[in-house]
Design a protein around this motif. Sequence first.
Motif, PDB file in Angstrom:
ATOM      1  N   GLY A 256      46.584  39.281  38.244  1.00 36.56           N
ATOM      2  CA  GLY A 256      45.305  38.903  37.665  1.00 36.56           C
ATOM      3  C   GLY A 256      44.120  39.450  38.440  1.00 36.56           C
ATOM      4  N   LEU A 257      44.362  40.194  39.483  1.00 38.47           N
ATOM      5  CA  LEU A 257      43.306  40.799  40.301  1.00 38.47           C
ATOM      6  C   LEU A 257      43.154  42.260  39.909  1.00 38.47           C
ATOM      7  N   PHE A 258      41.933  42.708  39.737  1.00 39.02           N
ATOM      8  CA  PHE A 258      41.700  44.078  39.282  1.00 39.02           C
ATOM      9  C   PHE A 258      40.559  44.700  40.080  1.00 39.02           C
ATOM     10  N   PRO A 259      40.652  45.991  40.365  1.00 39.39           N
ATOM     11  CA  PRO A 259      39.572  46.671  41.091  1.00 39.39           C
ATOM     12  C   PRO A 259      38.452  47.097  40.148  1.00 39.39           C
ATOM     13  N   TYR A 260      37.225  47.025  40.666  1.00 30.43           N
ATOM     14  CA  TYR A 260      36.084  47.532  39.907  1.00 30.43           C
ATOM     15  C   TYR A 260      35.009  47.954  40.896  1.00 30.43           C
ATOM     16  N   PHE A 261      33.961  48.579  40.377  1.00 34.11           N
ATOM     17  CA  PHE A 261      32.873  49.049  41.216  1.00 34.11           C
ATOM     18  C   PHE A 261      31.561  48.479  40.693  1.00 34.11           C
ATOM     19  N   ASP A 262      30.781  47.943  41.599  1.00 32.95           N
ATOM     20  CA  ASP A 262      29.521  47.311  41.236  1.00 32.95           C
ATOM     21  C   ASP A 262      28.642  48.293  40.460  1.00 32.95           C
ATOM     22  N   TYR A 263      28.136  47.834  39.301  1.00 32.26           N
ATOM     23  CA  TYR A 263      27.373  48.724  38.419  1.00 32.26           C
ATOM     24  C   TYR A 263      26.142  49.315  39.102  1.00 32.26           C
ATOM     25  N   ASN A 264      25.571  48.570  40.058  1.00 33.78           N
ATOM     26  CA  ASN A 264      24.313  49.004  40.665  1.00 33.78           C
ATOM     27  C   ASN A 264      24.537  49.817  41.943  1.00 33.78           C
ATOM     28  N   THR A 265      25.345  49.262  42.847  1.00 33.34           N
ATOM     29  CA  THR A 265      25.499  49.889  44.165  1.00 33.34           C
ATOM     30  C   THR A 265      26.670  50.845  44.263  1.00 33.34           C
ATOM     31  N   MET A 270      36.963  43.548  44.138  1.00 37.29           N
ATOM     32  CA  MET A 270      38.160  43.085  43.448  1.00 37.29           C
ATOM     33  C   MET A 270      37.793  41.876  42.586  1.00 37.29           C
ATOM     34  N   GLY A 271      38.108  41.944  41.283  1.00 39.29           N
ATOM     35  CA  GLY A 271      37.825  40.851  40.367  1.00 39.29           C
ATOM     36  C   GLY A 271      39.049  40.007  40.103  1.00 39.29           C
ATOM     37  N   ASP A 272      38.820  38.800  39.557  1.00 39.77           N
ATOM     38  CA  ASP A 272      39.892  37.842  39.300  1.00 39.77           C
ATOM     39  C   ASP A 272      39.770  37.368  37.851  1.00 39.77           C
ATOM     40  N   LEU A 273      40.787  37.658  37.032  1.00 44.83           N
ATOM     41  CA  LEU A 273      40.744  37.285  35.623  1.00 44.83           C
ATOM     42  C   LEU A 273      40.683  35.782  35.407  1.00 44.83           C
ATOM     43  N   THR A 274      41.079  34.988  36.381  1.00 45.81           N
ATOM     44  CA  THR A 274      41.053  33.536  36.227  1.00 45.81           C
ATOM     45  C   THR A 274      39.743  32.919  36.706  1.00 45.81           C
ATOM     46  N   GLY A 411      35.779  50.585  36.359  1.00 42.35           N
ATOM     47  CA  GLY A 411      36.664  51.188  37.344  1.00 42.35           C
ATOM     48  C   GLY A 411      37.932  51.642  36.658  1.00 42.35           C
ATOM     49  N   VAL A 412      38.616  52.571  37.250  1.00 34.92           N
ATOM     50  CA  VAL A 412      39.899  53.044  36.734  1.00 34.92           C
ATOM     51  C   VAL A 412      40.940  52.882  37.823  1.00 34.92           C
ATOM     52  N   TYR A 413      42.137  52.462  37.440  1.00 33.97           N
ATOM     53  CA  TYR A 413      43.193  52.299  38.430  1.00 33.97           C
ATOM     54  C   TYR A 413      44.541  52.688  37.829  1.00 33.97           C
ATOM     55  N   TYR A 414      45.515  52.842  38.697  1.00 33.61           N
ATOM     56  CA  TYR A 414      46.885  53.142  38.282  1.00 33.61           C
ATOM     57  C   TYR A 414      47.728  51.885  38.401  1.00 33.61           C
ATOM     58  N   GLN A 415      48.636  51.703  37.441  1.00 28.07           N
ATOM     59  CA  GLN A 415      49.551  50.569  37.507  1.00 28.07           C
ATOM     60  C   GLN A 415      50.949  51.022  37.117  1.00 28.07           C
ATOM     61  N   THR A 416      51.920  50.205  37.499  1.00 31.25           N
ATOM     62  CA  THR A 416      53.307  50.474  37.118  1.00 31.25           C
ATOM     63  C   THR A 416      53.483  50.197  35.633  1.00 31.25           C
ATOM     64  N   VAL A 417      54.434  50.854  34.998  1.00 29.31           N
ATOM     65  CA  VAL A 417      54.697  50.680  33.567  1.00 29.31           C
ATOM     66  C   VAL A 417      55.891  49.743  33.437  1.00 29.31           C
TER      67      VAL A 417
END
Length: 789
Positions: A256-265, A270-274, A411-417
């Motif tokens: 449930g944790l995903f990487p992203y980049f702050d729109y401004n800086t 790391m974000g949390d879907l919950t 952000g873009v990331y790689y994950q397992t299939v």
Amino acid sequence: MKKRISVYGFSLVFLGIFLMLSSKMIAQEKESTEVAKNDTVKVINTKEEKNRNVMLSAESATMPRQLNIGLPFQGDILIMENDLPVVYTFWTQMPTTAWRYDQSIGRIGLMSFQEGALTFGKVGYMVTSWDRQASRKFKGFASVYTSNYGTLRYDVNISGPIGKKGWGYTASIYENYEHGSGTNFKYTNFQERAEFFKVGLNKKYKNGELSVLYKHAEVTPYVMGGYSVLQYDGKGKTSEIEDFKIGKDSYILGSGLFPYFDYNTGEAKMGDLTSDEASQNLTDAFYLNGEHRFKNSMKLKYSAMYMKSKAALTIQYPLSISISEASESDVTEVYTLFGTQSDVNSSTSAYDYPGEQYNGAVQMVSSQYYPQVDINTFTARAELIKKVKNHDLRGGFTYQYYSAPIVFNSGVYYQTVEANPRLLNRTYAMDLSAYGMGTSYYPVTDATNGGIAVAGTYSDNTYSKTALYLSDDFTVGKRFNFGLGARIEHENNEVTRSIYPNEFVQDRLYTEKFKNKFNKVFIGNTVVKLTNNFGLLADATYNSWYNRYWEIDDATGAENIANDKDLIVTNFGGGIYWNHGKLFSLVSKITKIKKENNIAEETITSAAGESERVYPIFYDIETMGWSTDIISEPFKNFNMHLLFTIQDPRYKGYSYSTHFDNGEQSYNYSDNVIPDLSKILAEIDASYFLFKRDVRLWASLRYFGEQQANKINTIYYDGWWENFGGIDYNMSRNVTLKFQVVNFLDQRGVKGALVGGDQITDASSYVGRKLVASGIRPRTFELTATFKF
């Protein structure tokens, strides 16, 4: 996550009290809340559509179905409450975060295409609903719902008088513990948690009534989007891959944790879907509505709503054409599981990277993270109605104010299939020989916190719209019925936004004001009665509204040159109706619908890996269709509804190109079939009553023909059936049990547009490969008990 309002225990006690009261239920008149009725088709009334079971959705247990009109769904409002839209815009505040079809709703229906255009300038059919009013004596309504996947949903509404001078009250509670289709999301126990509370006062007086209502909603959809990984087998066929069941397994990061980049800086985070910030939606709305009857038989209807909301939306969006098998990886590429090792041993070979090495298939995914923001909405509507001889006259006024920022982190990331994928780091070995450093290699990780930097954006939007509309439904003699209507809307809006595309904002914002823009709607319809039971019908709708877009200033590189075009939707239809008593009522129409000046953005990637954004791209959509709708009661206790449509939805004038070092690269979608829309649609709804109409057996089947999976029409899916069925049992006048099965045929497979597949020109190279699309909702057993007391 912040602690949710502690009402769960209170609500259960509250529910228990009302269920005990149900043992002393009193006889009362039946209050109908059905959408699909088997009444004779009333072709003259063009304001409401009947015989469409819009609450049976194969996509979601809480969302109405989307009715196909030959245009792709683009997020317009779907739902009205007390004569007003429940939200101003679909994005980023989803309608079902502010509305549910529960026991607080007294009436529900479906607004016609023309009525939606005339009253609010919208395209398509809208669900209409009205909250329960206070009753003359105490009444209660309650329901409890559960499914084989463990979902628990319950709600209660009570109403009654206050004194003897026309005052009354209504109050309701709704709780939803949604498990969806039982998908194993490792990061959450629920697909959604939702709480709604409503309390209202009503005043009835000699010439009318007045109501005020307060609504509070807390809705947290922990899962947005239902993507599945599959294998494309060619010629419309797909199959499941090993260890991944479509519709059952989750294709969202298991943590449930995903990487992203702050729109401004541009800071990696790391974000949390919950978390509340990523998923929770809070709504507080105040309604005022009523009607007044004047002595001259004129009637005034009015509604107003102020809503203050906090809205969040987060989607993990797979890029299907980026799936790569382990055998396709370059020898210099290495993928490692993110966060499994904290130290790097830089003294050894290039392949000593952090974490455990992963050697399976890899998917590239985009984070679309719209964190919680404050939204203010005010909407008002007033309508005067007067009958003058053979004319039903109506004059209306609407006002809409909407103010909301949109913060978009990406952000873009790689994950397992696999089911519940794991986050990956991608590392490649840079050849240092090019720098005169021998033949050694140096490891380069192109990710931070597991993510690759992609710029987000920001905008702050304020809209103000004031509209007037008029309509006249009139008869000429005994054979001709006509309807005419027009709407003119004045629009002002102001937007503060980022003006450098594909760059982090860095506090560089630009404000533009748009004044005195006008949106227009014109409608007309007619019914010609050739006999008492047979006749002709026709209708026409013109709907245009202001749509802005931006172009780049070549001197500065800023996207700050404001332009606009009117988006125009025209809809023409004509056909016949034939009523033959209970045996059948038939309406058969040919329609042509066109949407002009759509604006798109595309990104072209060359064989060398260069990318170029192409914007704006203008194109049209056009659909010619023939629909036949039949309602029949061929014998006592049996009802049948049939709907059959043949259509041809296609793009018009849709092409784009760009130049790379190795030449021009171009794409042309003109005259291609629009993805996610079938050429053939069919609907069969049947019901049969038994045991003095205390038991009702029913089934609803919808067929969707072959669908194109991408705009270039190189990949398609075979047709499929959506199906529902059930038994309704009236145990008494006040207790009903409903058993329903969603997808009782246990259809499996995928549908919808392929993510990132619009530039696949050769489908043969994808046969046997893994792709990503939406899955069909698995078979679900549902049981609902409703009570009146």
